[in-house]
Design a protein around this motif. Structure first.
Motif, PDB file in Angstrom:
ATOM      1  N   TRP A  39       0.852  -1.179   0.000  1.00  0.00           N
ATOM      2  CA  TRP A  39       0.000   0.000   0.000  1.00  0.00           C
ATOM      3  C   TRP A  39       0.888   1.229   0.000  1.00  0.00           C
ATOM      4  CZ3 TRP A  39       0.891  -3.239   4.039  1.00  0.00           C
ATOM      5  CH2 TRP A  39       1.569  -2.706   5.132  1.00  0.00           C
ATOM      6  N   PRO A  40       0.359   2.343  -0.444  1.00  0.00           N
ATOM      7  CA  PRO A  40       1.148   3.574  -0.358  1.00  0.00           C
ATOM      8  C   PRO A  40       1.275   3.989   1.099  1.00  0.00           C
ATOM      9  CG  PRO A  40      -0.978   3.951  -1.430  1.00  0.00           C
ATOM     10  CD  PRO A  40      -0.899   2.501  -1.092  1.00  0.00           C
ATOM     11  N   LEU A  41       2.407   4.576   1.450  1.00  0.00           N
ATOM     12  CA  LEU A  41       2.601   5.037   2.821  1.00  0.00           C
ATOM     13  C   LEU A  41       1.668   6.211   3.084  1.00  0.00           C
ATOM     14  CD1 LEU A  41       6.477   4.785   2.972  1.00  0.00           C
ATOM     15  CD2 LEU A  41       4.810   3.249   4.010  1.00  0.00           C
ATOM     16  N   SER A  42       1.235   6.348   4.342  1.00  0.00           N
ATOM     17  CA  SER A  42       0.233   7.346   4.697  1.00  0.00           C
ATOM     18  C   SER A  42       0.819   8.652   5.196  1.00  0.00           C
ATOM     19  CB  SER A  42      -0.693   6.773   5.768  1.00  0.00           C
ATOM     20  OG  SER A  42       0.035   6.605   6.978  1.00  0.00           O
ATOM     21  N   GLY A  43       2.122   8.747   5.313  1.00  0.00           N
ATOM     22  CA  GLY A  43       2.731   9.958   5.854  1.00  0.00           C
ATOM     23  C   GLY A  43       3.061   9.822   7.330  1.00  0.00           C
ATOM     24  N   LYS A  44       2.732   8.693   7.929  1.00  0.00           N
ATOM     25  CA  LYS A  44       3.083   8.444   9.327  1.00  0.00           C
ATOM     26  C   LYS A  44       4.531   7.970   9.384  1.00  0.00           C
ATOM     27  CE  LYS A  44      -1.559   7.496  10.757  1.00  0.00           C
ATOM     28  NZ  LYS A  44      -2.426   6.708  11.573  1.00  0.00           N
ATOM     29  N   PRO A  45       5.138   7.981  10.577  1.00  0.00           N
ATOM     30  CA  PRO A  45       6.531   7.529  10.692  1.00  0.00           C
ATOM     31  C   PRO A  45       6.690   6.091  10.209  1.00  0.00           C
ATOM     32  CG  PRO A  45       5.823   8.617  12.707  1.00  0.00           C
ATOM     33  CD  PRO A  45       4.601   8.449  11.849  1.00  0.00           C
ATOM     34  N   TYR A  46       7.789   5.836   9.505  1.00  0.00           N
ATOM     35  CA  TYR A  46       8.067   4.479   9.034  1.00  0.00           C
ATOM     36  C   TYR A  46       9.568   4.277   8.951  1.00  0.00           C
ATOM     37  CZ  TYR A  46       9.546   6.104   4.444  1.00  0.00           C
ATOM     38  OH  TYR A  46      10.242   6.705   3.429  1.00  0.00           O
ATOM     39  N   VAL A  47       9.974   3.020   8.938  1.00  0.00           N
ATOM     40  CA  VAL A  47      11.360   2.641   8.670  1.00  0.00           C
ATOM     41  C   VAL A  47      11.336   1.477   7.699  1.00  0.00           C
ATOM     42  CG1 VAL A  47      12.384   3.444  10.825  1.00  0.00           C
ATOM     43  CG2 VAL A  47      11.518   1.115  10.684  1.00  0.00           C
ATOM     44  N   ASP A  48      12.376   1.393   6.909  1.00  0.00           N
ATOM     45  CA  ASP A  48      12.527   0.255   6.019  1.00  0.00           C
ATOM     46  C   ASP A  48      13.896  -0.341   6.259  1.00  0.00           C
ATOM     47  OD1 ASP A  48      12.753   2.462   3.118  1.00  0.00           O
ATOM     48  OD2 ASP A  48      13.986   2.343   4.894  1.00  0.00           O
ATOM     49  N   LEU A  49      13.982  -1.649   6.150  1.00  0.00           N
ATOM     50  CA  LEU A  49      15.249  -2.325   6.418  1.00  0.00           C
ATOM     51  C   LEU A  49      15.303  -3.641   5.677  1.00  0.00           C
ATOM     52  CD1 LEU A  49      14.510  -4.699   8.779  1.00  0.00           C
ATOM     53  CD2 LEU A  49      14.210  -2.616  10.065  1.00  0.00           C
ATOM     54  N   ILE A  50      16.509  -4.177   5.556  1.00  0.00           N
ATOM     55  CA  ILE A  50      16.726  -5.490   4.944  1.00  0.00           C
ATOM     56  C   ILE A  50      17.060  -6.464   6.062  1.00  0.00           C
ATOM     57  CG2 ILE A  50      18.175  -6.837   3.394  1.00  0.00           C
ATOM     58  CD1 ILE A  50      18.579  -4.308   1.742  1.00  0.00           C
ATOM     59  N   LEU A  51      16.398  -7.603   6.057  1.00  0.00           N
ATOM     60  CA  LEU A  51      16.617  -8.602   7.099  1.00  0.00           C
ATOM     61  C   LEU A  51      17.981  -9.265   6.938  1.00  0.00           C
ATOM     62  CD1 LEU A  51      13.106 -10.264   7.213  1.00  0.00           C
ATOM     63  CD2 LEU A  51      14.070  -8.611   8.818  1.00  0.00           C
TER      64      LEU A  51
END
Length: 164
Positions: A39-51
């Motif tokens: 889904w598109p991000l909503s503008g709330k805080p997020y992080v992305d990472l690689i496992l």
């Protein structure tokens, strides 16, 4: 062809939560998106990472990157991860655990068949002193070599792997 969504979007405006109906959207033609996996991000805080290996095999440790730690209770809290239509309950340990999830993280890994090299996006949808709720997207595929971890032991709160 248009499809209606019954998903209720929760939005944070000036510290209060309000509920509004998600707008009607046209089908993308991509089943993963239409079924709510992406889904598109909503503008709330997020992080992305690689496992890394340590995130998906014993000891099953997932440390959230520092940029998210400022948004979360330092004492820790109950955490709920939602991915697709499923939810997983666990505990986020805060400062005492170096900002990682409890051993219940393993159930999330196993249920989603997560592997070293998979990408995750954690979007914070609710946060209080007693509960943290993340919507999680799982990204699989080839990532550029510069995004893969250099440290064989994996990422930790002092050495996060951040995609964006």
């Amino acid at each position: 062809m248009k499809s209606r969504s019954s998903f209720e979007h929760v939005s944070n405006h000036k510290g209060g939560y309000s509920t509004m109906k998600q707008p009607e959207i046209e089908s993308s033609g991509i089943p993963e998106i239409d079924n709510g996996e992406y889904w598109p991000l909503s503008g709330k805080p997020y992080v992305d990472l690689i496992l890394t290996k340590t995130s998906v095999k014993p000891a099953y440790s997932l440390y959230l990157p520092k940029k998210m730690n400022n948004e979360l209770p330092s004492a820790g809290a109950r955490a709920v991860l939602t991915c697709g239509q499923k939810k997983w309950d666990m505990f986020y340990g805060g400062i005492k655990s170096n900002h990682k999830f409890s051993i219940e993280w393993r159930k999330f890994v196993d249920d989603n068949n997560l592997k070293e090299g998979d990408g995750l996006v954690f979007e914070l949808s609710e946060c209080s002193a007693s509960i943290i709720h993340f919507r999680v997207q799982i990204l699989r595929g080839d990532f550029p070599a510069e995004l893969k971890p250099e440290d064989a032991e994996g990422a930790n709160s002092d050495n996060p792997i951040v995609l964006g």
